[in-house]
Motif scaffolding. Structure first.
Motif, PDB file in Angstrom:
ATOM      1  N   ASP A 215       0.797  -0.971  -0.041  1.00 14.99           N
ATOM      2  CA  ASP A 215       0.036   0.084  -0.010  1.00 14.99           C
ATOM      3  C   ASP A 215       0.973   1.280   0.214  1.00 14.99           C
ATOM      4  O   ASP A 215       1.449   1.403   1.024  1.00 14.99           O
ATOM      5  CB  ASP A 215      -1.090   0.047   1.371  1.00 14.99           C
ATOM      6  CG  ASP A 215      -1.759   1.008   1.491  1.00 14.99           C
ATOM      7  OD1 ASP A 215      -1.796   1.949   0.561  1.00 14.99           O
ATOM      8  OD2 ASP A 215      -2.517   1.466   2.414  1.00 14.99           O
ATOM      9  N   ASN A 216       0.814   2.002  -0.950  1.00 15.54           N
ATOM     10  CA  ASN A 216       1.838   2.999  -1.138  1.00 15.54           C
ATOM     11  C   ASN A 216       1.088   4.391  -0.898  1.00 15.54           C
ATOM     12  O   ASN A 216       1.422   5.513  -0.894  1.00 15.54           O
ATOM     13  CB  ASN A 216       2.244   3.440  -2.569  1.00 15.54           C
ATOM     14  CG  ASN A 216       1.280   3.772  -3.514  1.00 15.54           C
ATOM     15  OD1 ASN A 216       0.165   3.813  -3.321  1.00 15.54           O
ATOM     16  ND2 ASN A 216       1.785   4.356  -4.793  1.00 15.54           N
ATOM     17  N   ASP A 217      -0.250   4.329  -0.089  1.00 14.54           N
ATOM     18  CA  ASP A 217      -0.946   5.326   0.373  1.00 14.54           C
ATOM     19  C   ASP A 217      -1.275   6.493  -1.011  1.00 14.54           C
ATOM     20  O   ASP A 217      -1.309   7.659  -0.591  1.00 14.54           O
ATOM     21  CB  ASP A 217      -0.466   6.156   1.434  1.00 14.54           C
ATOM     22  CG  ASP A 217      -0.614   5.153   2.788  1.00 14.54           C
ATOM     23  OD1 ASP A 217      -1.389   4.252   2.880  1.00 14.54           O
ATOM     24  OD2 ASP A 217       0.520   5.096   3.579  1.00 14.54           O
ATOM     25  N   PHE A 218      -1.438   5.888  -2.166  1.00 13.76           N
ATOM     26  CA  PHE A 218      -1.722   6.726  -3.035  1.00 13.76           C
ATOM     27  C   PHE A 218      -0.452   7.911  -3.440  1.00 13.76           C
ATOM     28  O   PHE A 218      -0.725   8.930  -3.953  1.00 13.76           O
ATOM     29  CB  PHE A 218      -3.090   7.443  -3.159  1.00 13.76           C
ATOM     30  CG  PHE A 218      -4.186   6.779  -3.011  1.00 13.76           C
ATOM     31  CD1 PHE A 218      -4.791   6.217  -4.092  1.00 13.76           C
ATOM     32  CD2 PHE A 218      -4.661   6.362  -1.687  1.00 13.76           C
ATOM     33  CE1 PHE A 218      -6.033   5.246  -3.918  1.00 13.76           C
ATOM     34  CE2 PHE A 218      -5.484   5.311  -1.718  1.00 13.76           C
ATOM     35  CZ  PHE A 218      -6.282   4.867  -2.779  1.00 13.76           C
ATOM     36  N   GLY A 219       0.536   7.644  -2.994  1.00 13.87           N
ATOM     37  CA  GLY A 219       1.586   8.606  -2.873  1.00 13.87           C
ATOM     38  C   GLY A 219       1.522   9.738  -2.013  1.00 13.87           C
ATOM     39  O   GLY A 219       2.513  10.604  -2.121  1.00 13.87           O
ATOM     40  N   VAL A 220       0.601   9.833  -1.155  1.00 13.96           N
ATOM     41  CA  VAL A 220       0.743  10.621  -0.123  1.00 13.96           C
ATOM     42  C   VAL A 220       1.247  10.238   1.201  1.00 13.96           C
ATOM     43  O   VAL A 220       1.203   9.192   1.577  1.00 13.96           O
ATOM     44  CB  VAL A 220      -0.749  10.869   0.313  1.00 13.96           C
ATOM     45  CG1 VAL A 220      -1.213  11.917   1.310  1.00 13.96           C
ATOM     46  CG2 VAL A 220      -1.743  11.174  -0.954  1.00 13.96           C
ATOM     47  N   GLN A 221       2.467  10.884   1.417  1.00 13.54           N
ATOM     48  CA  GLN A 221       3.180  10.639   2.696  1.00 13.54           C
ATOM     49  C   GLN A 221       3.925   9.215   2.560  1.00 13.54           C
ATOM     50  O   GLN A 221       4.099   8.638   3.457  1.00 13.54           O
ATOM     51  CB  GLN A 221       2.412  10.706   3.988  1.00 13.54           C
ATOM     52  CG  GLN A 221       1.843  12.089   4.226  1.00 13.54           C
ATOM     53  CD  GLN A 221       1.246  12.459   5.448  1.00 13.54           C
ATOM     54  OE1 GLN A 221       0.702  11.449   6.169  1.00 13.54           O
ATOM     55  NE2 GLN A 221       1.078  13.651   5.756  1.00 13.54           N
ATOM     56  N   ASP A 222       4.055   8.825   1.511  1.00 17.45           N
ATOM     57  CA  ASP A 222       4.705   7.485   1.142  1.00 17.45           C
ATOM     58  C   ASP A 222       5.536   7.216  -0.033  1.00 17.45           C
ATOM     59  O   ASP A 222       4.715   7.661  -1.068  1.00 17.45           O
ATOM     60  CB  ASP A 222       3.583   6.271   1.329  1.00 17.45           C
ATOM     61  CG  ASP A 222       4.502   4.706   1.484  1.00 17.45           C
ATOM     62  OD1 ASP A 222       5.555   4.666   0.765  1.00 17.45           O
ATOM     63  OD2 ASP A 222       3.710   4.086   1.730  1.00 17.45           O
ATOM     64  N   PRO A 223       6.674   7.374  -0.006  1.00 17.48           N
ATOM     65  CA  PRO A 223       7.490   7.445  -1.267  1.00 17.48           C
ATOM     66  C   PRO A 223       7.903   5.968  -2.167  1.00 17.48           C
ATOM     67  O   PRO A 223       8.171   6.116  -3.263  1.00 17.48           O
ATOM     68  CB  PRO A 223       8.979   7.854  -0.861  1.00 17.48           C
ATOM     69  CG  PRO A 223       9.112   7.236   0.511  1.00 17.48           C
ATOM     70  CD  PRO A 223       7.715   7.271   1.180  1.00 17.48           C
ATOM     71  N   ASP A 224       6.898   4.941  -1.710  1.00 16.26           N
ATOM     72  CA  ASP A 224       7.369   3.637  -2.287  1.00 16.26           C
ATOM     73  C   ASP A 224       6.254   3.709  -3.486  1.00 16.26           C
ATOM     74  O   ASP A 224       5.291   4.213  -3.497  1.00 16.26           O
ATOM     75  CB  ASP A 224       6.794   2.669  -1.374  1.00 16.26           C
ATOM     76  CG  ASP A 224       7.867   2.486  -0.167  1.00 16.26           C
ATOM     77  OD1 ASP A 224       8.841   3.071  -0.357  1.00 16.26           O
ATOM     78  OD2 ASP A 224       7.563   2.000   0.982  1.00 16.26           O
TER      79      ASP A 224
END
Length: 640
Positions: free
Chosen positions: A470-479
């Motif tokens: 889960d990359n959190d839609f790119g919000v606060q997660d750089p993966d």
């Protein structure tokens, strides 16, 4: 090979190729190759390469199959941000487009090809902003996403928003599609009437508090019941289990006891309060994180992500150091009869993300940290022989005073095999609890897994474990959003009675006019489903990460270190894995700035059309002896 879907329907524009043998000589556009060279070419086509070389190719294949990575490169818009959020990484500004991601579960359906899965997003883009829990796209609908893996990429085949039955409208989206906004928002330290903690307060544009959505779901996992062709989804708000049709229509919602009346003003979805009431004491954002239906369709298992807030105390957090995870099992034919509840003990300060059933009595658990250090998959036994204690109804009482004794503040040590816990609740009877017994199944970190939030696991067949993050839609997660496939069988043994060599197809080489850039093309001789192509370069030529591979008509994709036999010093063996193409489509290896004469360039190609499966074995090798500069008529050799 099974059925093929979208990515296997693209046809490569392959340049026309022809070889003519005339009285022992090979004819090409550049002239005539002498008879001796033609004889050498025919011999190379007919005779497999050395046993040692073939064994080396198999070893590189094994290395590739140990960890096969596919990435979501396509940017699929889901809406524009309604406000700024400078705490996000990178910062989000009002009007910025956000893209699909947030894969929070994974399941493979029995009749689908082994490269096709269903995942589910979480509640939508959100993050901790200057206001609180900020939702940049409040109208986003949590959705089931059908994906396909192939050629190094994750391809989205279908998006299925969760929705209400016909005739009902969600208060946030103003449509049948539900939102991911919380049901009953309040401060974390505020307690709901009866059992339960409040949901997080949701903020939208200009710091405005968003209206509550009794239909909103914070979805985290997805499973499939083959007996009635429906999905089961777990979510974190109440927490609850939700049954969903294949088209995304919600059938029913199962919540903790005492919560049914909270949904009196939300008639669109039938609500049944059959979960233990104590589950409503979940820590916000750590509700029912994993769910799975057994392959037989008999049982549904579900697990909390972390310890619950029990005793409640001030409602701020679970007991310090608790390693207790509660797990439920229901018989899907009789969900209100004889449910089971078990204790799973964490290895440390970890979380449970997803679970997937191997059979009625064995389930894989994804246990991870919140960083990048610990990602372990455990096999857990629920069988009578393993004799875990059924604690349903025994340790489910509500405790308010922080000094009360509960399961959560009794179990505060890491898992130890055969260790039992004696729990003497302040209000209740002493219970000796034997936790679920677990054994390490796969250490994802040892296999190169490098994302923070490992949140989906599935088994598409008996020799493959699939993982997604889960990359959190790119919000606060750089993966990046990725799916990994791990081969579980160690060395794959080809069954000689059932397997036959794969077909190389057509192989040719071209170059730029000055021989600076060289392209090796293998036109597949048969369909490839998660297959493997190995290129062996001649002595003195090495591939490097700056070189690239092209699948079919796709764009060049830079080689990764895992595809190279020697990433540091330059690779002579290049293994391209996860190939999903039709017969006649091509895999190309582009080599940059090699400055070598094509007349001295004779690479070798091997193909394994189905990867670690046993239906197709490794092909005989094929060496190219004819070449043409890029832009002129290509010469090719056939090995079909």
């Amino acid at each position: 090979m099974g059925s093929f879907v979208s990515i296997l329907k693209r046809k490569a524009a392959i340049a026309s190729c022809s070889v003519a043998v005339i009285t022992g000589a090979l004819t090409c556009a550049a002239g005539t190759i002498p008879k001796a060279a033609a004889d050498s070419l025919k011999a190379a086509n007919a005779v497999p390469s050395t046993h040692k070389e073939g064994e080396m190719v198999k070893q590189y294949e094994q290395n590739a199959w140990n960890a096969r990575m596919f990435q979501l490169y396509d940017k699929i818009p889901i809406g524009k941000s309604v406000d700024d959020d400078i705490k996000s990484v990178p910062a989000i500004h009002k009007g910025d487009e956000l893209y699909l991601g947030g894969f929070s579960g994974l399941v493979h359906l029995p009749k689908d090809p082994e490269n096709v899965f269903y995942t589910i997003t979480d509640r939508g883009p959100n993050g901790d902003s200057k206001y609180g829990k900020f939702f940049p796209v409040p109208s986003f609908s949590p959705q089931i996403v059908k994906i396909e893996l192939g050629n190094g990429a994750v391809h989205v085949l279908k998006q299925i928003p969760l929705k209400l039955p016909q005739g009902y409208t969600d208060p946030i989206t103003k449509s049948r599609n539900i939102s991911g906004i919380s049901n009953f928002p309040g401060q974390n330290t505020t307690k709901l009437a009866g059992f339960g903690t409040m949901d997080e307060i949701s903020y939208g544009a200009d710091g405005q508090v968003l209206p509550a959505d009794p239909y909103g779901l914070d979805t985290e996992a997805i499973s499939y019941n083959p007996n009635d062709d429906t999905f089961w989804v777990s979510e974190e708000y109440r927490p609850s289990l939700v049954q969903v049709k294949r088209d995304g229509t919600i059938i029913q919602r199962l919540v903790p006891k005492g919560e049914k009346d909270l949904f009196a003003s939300a008639p669109a979805v039938p609500v049944h309060d059959i979960l233990p009431a104590v589950f409503a004491m979940r820590n916000p954002n750590k509700g029912l994180e994993g769910t799975t239906v057994t392959p037989s369709g008999r049982y549904l298992y579900t697990a909390l992500q972390g310890p619950i807030i029990n005793p409640y105390g001030d409602g701020s957090a679970p007991p310090k150091g608790s390693t207790a995870i509660r797990v439920l099992r229901y018989d899907l034919k009789h969900m209100d009869k004889d449910p089971k509840e078990f204790l799973y003990v964490l290895d440390g300060k970890h979380l449970i993300s997803d679970i997937t059933a191997l059979d009625d009595d064995h389930v894989l658990f994804d246990e991870r940290d919140s960083d990048y250090s610990y990602k372990s998959i455990f096999k857990v036994a629920f069988s009578t022989a393993a004799s875990p204690t059924n604690i349903f109804g025994l340790l489910d009482g509500e405790s308010l005073d922080k000094t009360d004794v509960t399961l959560e503040n009794t179990v505060t040590t890491p898992y130890a095999p055969d260790k039992t816990y004696t729990v003497t609740p302040t209000r209740g009877t002493t219970v000796t609890v034997k936790p679920l017994q677990k054994a390490l199944f796969v250490d994802a970190k040892q296999r190169g897994y490098n994302n923070s939030k490992l949140e989906g696991i599935a088994m598409p067949n008996d020799h493959t474990l699939a993982l997604t993050n889960d990359n959190d839609f790119g919000v606060q997660d750089p993966d990046p959003e990725q799916v990994w496939l791990y081969n579980l069988t160690g060395t794959v043994q080809e069954h000689k009675l059932f397997s036959k060599p794969s077909k190389v197809g057509k192989v040719y080489v071209s170059s730029t006019a000055n021989n600076q850039d060289i392209t090796i093309t293998d036109v597949l001789g048969e369909n490839s489903l998660l297959g493997t192509v190995t290129f062996i370069l001649p002595d003195g030529v090495k591939a490097a990460p700056g070189d690239a591979v092209i699948y079919g008509n796709g764009d060049p994709i830079p080689l990764t270190a895992s595809q190279l036999s020697d990433p540091a010093g330059g690779a002579q063996f290049i293994t391209v894995d996860g190939v999903c193409l039709h017969k006649g489509e091509s895999v190309k290896l582009q080599l940059k700035d090699k400055s070598i004469s094509l007349q001295a360039f004779s690479p070798t190609v091997y193909v394994d059309s189905d990867g670690p499966k046993n239906e197709k074995g490794l092909s005989a090798s094929f060496t190219v002896h004819s070449h043409q500069p890029k832009g002129s008529k290509h010469q090719n050799n056939n090995n079909e």
